[in-house]
Design a protein around this motif. Structure first.
Motif, PDB file in Angstrom:
ATOM      1  N   SER A 131      -1.854   0.104   9.860  1.00 21.66           N
ATOM      2  CA  SER A 131      -3.127  -0.409  10.359  1.00 21.66           C
ATOM      3  C   SER A 131      -3.234  -1.920  10.157  1.00 21.66           C
ATOM      4  CB  SER A 131      -4.289   0.297   9.647  1.00 21.66           C
ATOM      5  OG  SER A 131      -5.517  -0.284  10.021  1.00 21.66           O
ATOM      6  N   VAL A 132      -2.831  -2.373   8.956  1.00 17.91           N
ATOM      7  CA  VAL A 132      -2.907  -3.811   8.666  1.00 17.91           C
ATOM      8  C   VAL A 132      -1.915  -4.588   9.531  1.00 17.91           C
ATOM      9  CG1 VAL A 132      -2.467  -5.559   6.883  1.00 17.91           C
ATOM     10  CG2 VAL A 132      -3.730  -3.477   6.305  1.00 17.91           C
TER      11      VAL A 132
ATOM     12  N   ALA B  48      -2.046   3.142   6.197  1.00 16.25           N
ATOM     13  CA  ALA B  48      -2.800   1.937   5.857  1.00 16.25           C
ATOM     14  C   ALA B  48      -1.976   0.688   6.140  1.00 16.25           C
ATOM     15  CB  ALA B  48      -3.194   1.980   4.380  1.00 16.25           C
TER      16      ALA B  48
ATOM     17  N   GLU C 241       0.137   4.097   1.131  1.00 15.91           N
ATOM     18  CA  GLU C 241      -0.165   4.939   2.294  1.00 15.91           C
ATOM     19  C   GLU C 241       0.413   4.288   3.543  1.00 15.91           C
ATOM     20  OE1 GLU C 241      -4.348   5.526   2.503  1.00 15.91           O
ATOM     21  OE2 GLU C 241      -4.486   6.500   0.539  1.00 15.91           O
TER      22      GLU C 241
ATOM     23  N   LYS D 139     -11.755   0.385   1.983  1.00 17.65           N
ATOM     24  CA  LYS D 139     -11.251   1.188   3.100  1.00 17.65           C
ATOM     25  C   LYS D 139     -12.335   2.147   3.565  1.00 17.65           C
ATOM     26  CE  LYS D 139      -6.414   1.297   1.484  1.00 17.65           C
ATOM     27  NZ  LYS D 139      -5.328   2.160   1.029  1.00 17.65           N
ATOM     28  N   PRO D 140     -12.386   2.479   4.817  1.00 22.07           N
ATOM     29  CA  PRO D 140     -11.601   1.855   5.901  1.00 22.07           C
ATOM     30  C   PRO D 140     -12.187   0.496   6.240  1.00 22.07           C
ATOM     31  CG  PRO D 140     -13.063   3.475   6.827  1.00 22.07           C
ATOM     32  CD  PRO D 140     -13.280   3.548   5.348  1.00 22.07           C
TER      33      PRO D 140
ATOM     34  N   ILE E 281      -7.434  -4.515  -0.545  1.00 24.76           N
ATOM     35  CA  ILE E 281      -8.000  -3.481   0.330  1.00 24.76           C
ATOM     36  C   ILE E 281      -7.817  -2.153  -0.406  1.00 24.76           C
ATOM     37  CG2 ILE E 281      -7.891  -2.314   2.553  1.00 24.76           C
ATOM     38  CD1 ILE E 281      -6.754  -4.820   3.780  1.00 24.76           C
ATOM     39  N   THR E 282      -8.923  -1.517  -0.786  1.00 26.35           N
ATOM     40  CA  THR E 282      -8.840  -0.318  -1.615  1.00 26.35           C
ATOM     41  C   THR E 282      -9.938   0.679  -1.259  1.00 26.35           C
ATOM     42  OG1 THR E 282      -8.838   0.490  -3.899  1.00 26.35           O
ATOM     43  CG2 THR E 282     -10.267  -1.366  -3.416  1.00 26.35           C
ATOM     44  N   ALA E 283      -9.692   1.943  -1.603  1.00 26.28           N
ATOM     45  CA  ALA E 283     -10.696   2.997  -1.374  1.00 26.28           C
ATOM     46  C   ALA E 283     -11.607   3.148  -2.585  1.00 26.28           C
ATOM     47  CB  ALA E 283      -9.992   4.323  -1.076  1.00 26.28           C
TER      48      ALA E 283
ATOM     49  N   ASP F 270      -3.190  -3.038  -2.226  1.00 23.59           N
ATOM     50  CA  ASP F 270      -3.975  -1.876  -2.639  1.00 23.59           C
ATOM     51  C   ASP F 270      -3.989  -1.834  -4.168  1.00 23.59           C
ATOM     52  OD1 ASP F 270      -5.412   0.451  -2.627  1.00 23.59           O
ATOM     53  OD2 ASP F 270      -3.679   1.741  -2.174  1.00 23.59           O
TER      54      ASP F 270
ATOM     55  N   ASP G  50       0.877  -1.188   0.000  1.00 25.67           N
ATOM     56  CA  ASP G  50       0.000   0.000   0.000  1.00 25.67           C
ATOM     57  C   ASP G  50       0.908   1.231   0.000  1.00 25.67           C
ATOM     58  OD1 ASP G  50      -1.914   2.100   0.670  1.00 25.67           O
ATOM     59  OD2 ASP G  50      -3.259   0.459   1.273  1.00 25.67           O
TER      60      ASP G  50
END
Length: 534
Positions: free
Chosen positions: A16-17, A13, A10, A105-106, A82-84, A55, A8
């Motif tokens: 967080s994972v 992010a 970011e 996300k989130p 995992i994506t926005a 991502d 990812d």
């Protein structure tokens, strides 16, 4: 321990994972993190992760393209996206790439944990199944040699074992059992004879597994265990080719095997039995392959090393197969030696066999007579067209009054039979040579090859080359050259024809080569010959 790579661009992010994984799993090893598709591809090659959490929208190579390249190299990796971006097209393409879950996300911790557990369960199940498959394969590898030995025992033993042979074919998964037998023998040669079988067998045993690999790399087959100095191979062949083409293919296969195997052990001989469409005929093919080997063992030295392979159809006598104990000895000690043409050896073998029969407490004089009748009928089955009416001989045997009288009757008739067979064989040889020579005479203007002439006389090219040289004292290439040059000598007398014209008219495409051959054969250059006789 499951290996995970997180990708990812970011940092928050990624953190967080990492946090959710470390908090909820103690059996996951985070082997690396990446902030771009390019870096993810490189790390996946080096780190071999089980799961990649990816991502999609990243600078440079995006997540979808990165997954495509990674999938090309690692078919077993699991992807979690995992994506926005809640784009339908992205989701569809992710499914096409085999993504296990497409999370937005989130992402909620509970959903992420549930997804990761599901993927890890799949990996665990896959590993368990792989382990079971490997164990089954290992057990199968242990069983296969036993089954192959069982097949070969059924093939080699006397009696009707057709059902057993078919059952073995079914176990191996070979629905079509058509094919032929190839017998491979290792010898320590002196003047190209197969000698010192025990020593050769010991050497062959050491390299047996390598021989099996070589043989199986060329064909679908069952390879038997090494027995003394022989390996018996049953080659499956479901082709519907004509006899000559099928025979040529089997000889080419034998040559390929010999060329590679001889690098491990140089003195190798291969006998090939006849092709059949039913497993019922496999025993006959087996006996024919052994018979071909016996002919090879009796052959003289061949400077080109080509006469180490013999197909039974290249033998000029017809061969049949009989079964009982003394019939087997007659086959082995009398019939199989006819090809050698040595009457003294055959008569000696017959005398020894006849003596054993007469000394056998289980056989009375009538039983010995019956065996002699069986032997004469055996000759008749194999060479009946040569022997003609042999019923008078059978009557003489029936009316024999003691063992010595019976021996003298059979001995005398064996001598007559051998002379007839030798005469007939020579006629066949002459017929083949005449047919080959006629083909050369008819086609010398063309670009004919050894294979073309061999096919014309229905012999394999390997056997024909040696056969023609042995019977005529000249090899095929020299014979063709002689015919062409004789024709050229006549044509050069024509003043209207140039040397170049003559060159093309007798089958040569290159005038310089023609001139070289002409001088080699005649001792004159073509121009000198034309000047003297043209």
């Amino acid at each position: 321990m499951c290996r995970v790579l997180i990708v990812d661009d970011e940092p928050i992010a990624v953190e967080s994972v990492v946090y959710m994984i470390k908090k909820n799993f103690d059996n996951i090893d985070i082997v690396g993190t990446s902030r771009s598709g390019k870096d993810a591809i490189e790390k996946s090659y080096n780190l071999h992760p089980d799961i990649i959490i990816m991502d999609i929208n990243m600078p440079g190579i995006n997540g979808l393209d990165a997954m495509k390249q990674i999938r090309m190299v690692n078919q077993n990796v699991y992807f979690i996206v995992i994506t926005a971006f809640d784009y339908f097209d992205y989701a569809v393409e992710s499914v096409a790439l085999g993504v296990e879950e497409y999370l937005l996300k989130p992402v909620k911790e509970a959903k992420f944990i549930e997804t990761l557990k599901k993927v890890m369960d799949q990996i665990s199940t896959k590993k368990i199944n792989l382990k079971k498959n490997l164990e089954q394969q290992e057990r199968l590898e242990m069983i296969i040699p036993i089954l192959e030995t069982g097949f070969m025992n059924s093939l080699c033993m006397y009696g009707d074992n057709t059902k057993e042979l078919q059952n073995y074919c079914d176990l191996f998964g070979y629905n079509k059992s058509s094919g032929y037998v190839m017998a491979i023998e290792f010898g320590q040669k002196q003047s190209k004879k197969i000698e010192n079988k025990i020593g050769a067998g010991v050497q062959g045993e050491k390299m047996y597994e390598e021989y099996k690999k070589i043989i199986r790399s060329y064909c679908t087959c069952i390879v038997g265990p090494i027995m003394l100095n022989q390996i018996i191979v049953y080659v499956f062949d479901d082709s519907m080719e004509e006899n000559f083409e099928q025979k040529s293919k089997s000889v080419r296969l034998a040559k390929n095997i010999m060329d590679r195997a001889s690098k491990l052990y140089p003195d190798i001989f291969i006998g090939i039995g006849g092709f059949h469409t039913s497993i019922r005929e496999a025993k006959k093919s087996y006996q024919e392959a052994l018979y071909a080997l016996r002919i090879l063992s009796a052959s003289e030295e061949d400077e080109n090393n080509q006469y180490q392979i013999l197909h039974i159809d290249d033998n000029l006598e017809k061969v049949e197969y009989t079964e009982s104990d003394y019939e087997h000895q007659i086959e082995d000690e009398i019939f199989s030696k006819v090809a050698e043409g040595d009457e003294g050896t055959i008569q000696m073998s017959f005398k020894q066999l006849y003596t054993r029969m007469c000394a056998d407490n289980k056989m009375n004089f009538t039983a010995v007579k019956n065996r002699m009748i069986g032997m004469i009928i055996g000759f008749g089955k194999r060479w009946g067209d040569i022997l003609g009416d042999y019923y008078e001989l059978l009557s003489d045997i029936i009316n024999a009054y003691d063992e010595d009288n019976l021996y003298q009757i059979c001995k005398g008739h064996i001598s007559q039979i051998l002379h007839k067979i030798t005469f007939s064989r020579q006629n066949k040889v002459n017929s083949i040579i005449e047919k080959a020579n006629q083909y050369i005479e008819d086609h010398y203007k063309e670009e004919i090859s050894l294979e073309d002439v061999a096919k014309e006389v229905n012999l394999s090219s390997y056997y024909f080359s040696r056969f023609y040289k042995e019977e005529t004292g000249i090899n095929f290439t020299d014979k063709l050259s002689n015919v062409r040059i004789e024709k050229a000598k006549e044509l050069l007398k024509d003043k209207n024809l140039s040397i170049k014209d003559v060159c093309f008219m007798v089958g040569y495409m290159e005038p310089n080569y023609f001139s070289k051959i002409f001088k080699k054969v005649t001792g004159y250059t073509a121009s000198d010959y034309k000047r003297l006789y043209g």
